[in-house]
Design a protein around this motif. Structure first.
Motif, PDB file in Angstrom:
ATOM      1  N   ALA A   8     -25.376 -26.018 -31.791  1.00  0.00           N
ATOM      2  CA  ALA A   8     -24.655 -26.768 -30.769  1.00  0.00           C
ATOM      3  C   ALA A   8     -23.644 -27.678 -31.462  1.00  0.00           C
ATOM      4  N   VAL A   9     -22.422 -27.718 -30.911  1.00  0.00           N
ATOM      5  CA  VAL A   9     -21.324 -28.483 -31.514  1.00  0.00           C
ATOM      6  C   VAL A   9     -20.591 -29.274 -30.439  1.00  0.00           C
ATOM      7  N   ARG A  10     -19.875 -30.311 -30.871  1.00  0.00           N
ATOM      8  CA  ARG A  10     -19.105 -31.140 -29.919  1.00  0.00           C
ATOM      9  C   ARG A  10     -17.873 -30.417 -29.399  1.00  0.00           C
ATOM     10  N   ASP A  11     -17.185 -29.671 -30.280  1.00  0.00           N
ATOM     11  CA  ASP A  11     -15.912 -29.028 -29.940  1.00  0.00           C
ATOM     12  C   ASP A  11     -15.932 -27.606 -30.481  1.00  0.00           C
ATOM     13  N   VAL A  12     -16.207 -26.645 -29.610  1.00  0.00           N
ATOM     14  CA  VAL A  12     -16.345 -25.246 -30.036  1.00  0.00           C
ATOM     15  C   VAL A  12     -15.064 -24.747 -30.691  1.00  0.00           C
ATOM     16  N   LYS A  13     -13.922 -25.044 -30.090  1.00  0.00           N
ATOM     17  CA  LYS A  13     -12.652 -24.560 -30.626  1.00  0.00           C
ATOM     18  C   LYS A  13     -12.421 -25.088 -32.047  1.00  0.00           C
ATOM     19  N   ALA A  14     -12.643 -26.381 -32.271  1.00  0.00           N
ATOM     20  CA  ALA A  14     -12.444 -26.976 -33.598  1.00  0.00           C
ATOM     21  C   ALA A  14     -13.471 -26.445 -34.598  1.00  0.00           C
ATOM     22  N   SER A  15     -14.727 -26.335 -34.180  1.00  0.00           N
ATOM     23  CA  SER A  15     -15.762 -25.816 -35.087  1.00  0.00           C
ATOM     24  C   SER A  15     -15.504 -24.369 -35.437  1.00  0.00           C
ATOM     25  N   SER A  16     -15.059 -23.600 -34.459  1.00  0.00           N
ATOM     26  CA  SER A  16     -14.733 -22.195 -34.711  1.00  0.00           C
ATOM     27  C   SER A  16     -13.619 -22.086 -35.755  1.00  0.00           C
ATOM     28  N   ALA A  17     -12.585 -22.879 -35.592  1.00  0.00           N
ATOM     29  CA  ALA A  17     -11.481 -22.855 -36.561  1.00  0.00           C
ATOM     30  C   ALA A  17     -11.974 -23.243 -37.954  1.00  0.00           C
ATOM     31  N   TRP A  18     -12.845 -24.257 -38.046  1.00  0.00           N
ATOM     32  CA  TRP A  18     -13.373 -24.719 -39.327  1.00  0.00           C
ATOM     33  C   TRP A  18     -14.177 -23.615 -40.011  1.00  0.00           C
ATOM     34  N   TYR A  19     -15.121 -23.007 -39.288  1.00  0.00           N
ATOM     35  CA  TYR A  19     -15.961 -21.955 -39.879  1.00  0.00           C
ATOM     36  C   TYR A  19     -15.145 -20.702 -40.204  1.00  0.00           C
ATOM     37  N   ARG A  20     -14.172 -20.356 -39.351  1.00  0.00           N
ATOM     38  CA  ARG A  20     -13.338 -19.192 -39.651  1.00  0.00           C
ATOM     39  C   ARG A  20     -12.549 -19.421 -40.940  1.00  0.00           C
ATOM     40  N   ALA A  21     -12.004 -20.623 -41.112  1.00  0.00           N
ATOM     41  CA  ALA A  21     -11.252 -20.928 -42.333  1.00  0.00           C
ATOM     42  C   ALA A  21     -12.178 -20.965 -43.549  1.00  0.00           C
ATOM     43  N   LEU A  22     -13.358 -21.541 -43.406  1.00  0.00           N
ATOM     44  CA  LEU A  22     -14.296 -21.636 -44.521  1.00  0.00           C
ATOM     45  C   LEU A  22     -14.789 -20.270 -44.976  1.00  0.00           C
ATOM     46  N   LEU A  23     -15.146 -19.430 -44.015  1.00  0.00           N
ATOM     47  CA  LEU A  23     -15.815 -18.169 -44.335  1.00  0.00           C
ATOM     48  C   LEU A  23     -14.899 -16.951 -44.331  1.00  0.00           C
ATOM     49  N   GLY A  24     -13.676 -17.106 -43.841  1.00  0.00           N
ATOM     50  CA  GLY A  24     -12.778 -15.962 -43.770  1.00  0.00           C
ATOM     51  C   GLY A  24     -13.245 -14.922 -42.770  1.00  0.00           C
ATOM     52  N   VAL A  25     -13.758 -15.379 -41.618  1.00  0.00           N
ATOM     53  CA  VAL A  25     -14.269 -14.490 -40.583  1.00  0.00           C
ATOM     54  C   VAL A  25     -13.414 -14.620 -39.325  1.00  0.00           C
ATOM     55  N   GLU A  26     -13.758 -13.848 -38.295  1.00  0.00           N
ATOM     56  CA  GLU A  26     -12.999 -13.841 -37.047  1.00  0.00           C
ATOM     57  C   GLU A  26     -13.899 -14.173 -35.866  1.00  0.00           C
ATOM     58  N   SER A  27     -13.284 -14.621 -34.775  1.00  0.00           N
ATOM     59  CA  SER A  27     -13.983 -14.794 -33.509  1.00  0.00           C
ATOM     60  C   SER A  27     -14.046 -13.453 -32.792  1.00  0.00           C
ATOM     61  N   PHE A  28     -15.046 -13.307 -31.954  1.00  0.00           N
ATOM     62  CA  PHE A  28     -15.218 -12.080 -31.185  1.00  0.00           C
ATOM     63  C   PHE A  28     -14.625 -12.260 -29.797  1.00  0.00           C
ATOM     64  N   GLY A  29     -13.865 -11.286 -29.347  1.00  0.00           N
ATOM     65  CA  GLY A  29     -13.398 -11.280 -27.965  1.00  0.00           C
ATOM     66  C   GLY A  29     -12.041 -11.917 -27.763  1.00  0.00           C
ATOM     67  N   ASP A  30     -11.711 -12.086 -26.509  1.00  0.00           N
ATOM     68  CA  ASP A  30     -10.417 -12.608 -26.062  1.00  0.00           C
ATOM     69  C   ASP A  30     -10.282 -14.077 -26.446  1.00  0.00           C
ATOM     70  N   PRO A  31      -9.308 -14.428 -27.302  1.00  0.00           N
ATOM     71  CA  PRO A  31      -9.168 -15.826 -27.730  1.00  0.00           C
ATOM     72  C   PRO A  31      -8.766 -16.781 -26.607  1.00  0.00           C
ATOM     73  N   ASP A  32      -8.219 -16.254 -25.504  1.00  0.00           N
ATOM     74  CA  ASP A  32      -7.769 -17.106 -24.403  1.00  0.00           C
ATOM     75  C   ASP A  32      -8.764 -17.197 -23.252  1.00  0.00           C
ATOM     76  N   HIS A  33      -9.914 -16.546 -23.390  1.00  0.00           N
ATOM     77  CA  HIS A  33     -10.910 -16.595 -22.322  1.00  0.00           C
ATOM     78  C   HIS A  33     -11.433 -18.029 -22.191  1.00  0.00           C
ATOM     79  N   PRO A  34     -11.496 -18.573 -20.960  1.00  0.00           N
ATOM     80  CA  PRO A  34     -11.904 -19.973 -20.790  1.00  0.00           C
ATOM     81  C   PRO A  34     -13.314 -20.286 -21.310  1.00  0.00           C
ATOM     82  N   HIS A  35     -14.193 -19.298 -21.333  1.00  0.00           N
ATOM     83  CA  HIS A  35     -15.558 -19.546 -21.820  1.00  0.00           C
ATOM     84  C   HIS A  35     -15.577 -19.836 -23.323  1.00  0.00           C
ATOM     85  N   ARG A  36     -14.485 -19.485 -24.028  1.00  0.00           N
ATOM     86  CA  ARG A  36     -14.401 -19.754 -25.461  1.00  0.00           C
ATOM     87  C   ARG A  36     -14.395 -21.248 -25.767  1.00  0.00           C
ATOM     88  N   LEU A  37     -14.139 -22.095 -24.788  1.00  0.00           N
ATOM     89  CA  LEU A  37     -14.232 -23.542 -25.005  1.00  0.00           C
ATOM     90  C   LEU A  37     -15.685 -24.018 -25.005  1.00  0.00           C
TER      91      LEU A  37
END
Length: 133
Positions: A8-37
């Motif tokens: 569980a995180v305070r800001d999914v979008k910010a945490s996702s960006a942090w982990y993607r940059a750290l690990l060199g991985v990608e998010s799954f699915g539509d980046p603009d889907h509202p549930h991604r927040l």
């Protein structure tokens, strides 16, 4: 069987960006889907490696009351990475809070670096067992 950890995180979008940059991985699915927040899945190729969910936004057990306990007490979010040196460089570019600098863990004979993520979770980057032998 595969582990599919969720934190569980305070800001999914910010945490996702942090982990993607750290690990060199990608998010799954539509980046603009509202549930991604509220929720994101981080993938290494076809493998789910981490799920991120916002605190207090849905009625899931144990994802309520973020101020009731220290974040991640007793939890290490541990990643074995294929290129440890590149992961260390990505961590330094992120200006991640370093808890332990890269070192050799003598028992598994691998290298480790311990960090804190933006929410305060402990994150460990590790090379493959035996790599430092």
């Amino acid at each position: 069987m595969r582990a599919q950890p969720l934190i569980a995180v305070r800001d999914v979008k910010a945490s996702s960006a942090w982990y993607r940059a750290l690990l060199g991985v990608e998010s799954f699915g539509d980046p603009d889907h509202p549930h991604r927040l509220l929720y994101d899945r981080l993938m290494s190729g076809d493998t789910l490696i981490l799920q991120l969910h916002s605190w207090d936004d849905e009625e899931h057990p144990n994802l309520q009351g973020r101020d009731q306990a220290p974040v991640g007490h007793g939890v290490l979010v541990w990643f074995e990475v294929d290129d440890f040196d590149a992961a260390v460089e990505r961590a330094r570019k992120l200006r991640a809070t370093v808890v332990e600098e890269p070192h050799v863990n003598p028992a598994p004979q691998h290298r480790e670096m311990w960090l804190r993520d933006p929410d305060g979770y402990y994150v460990v980057l590790a090379s493959r067992d035996g790599e430092a032998a």
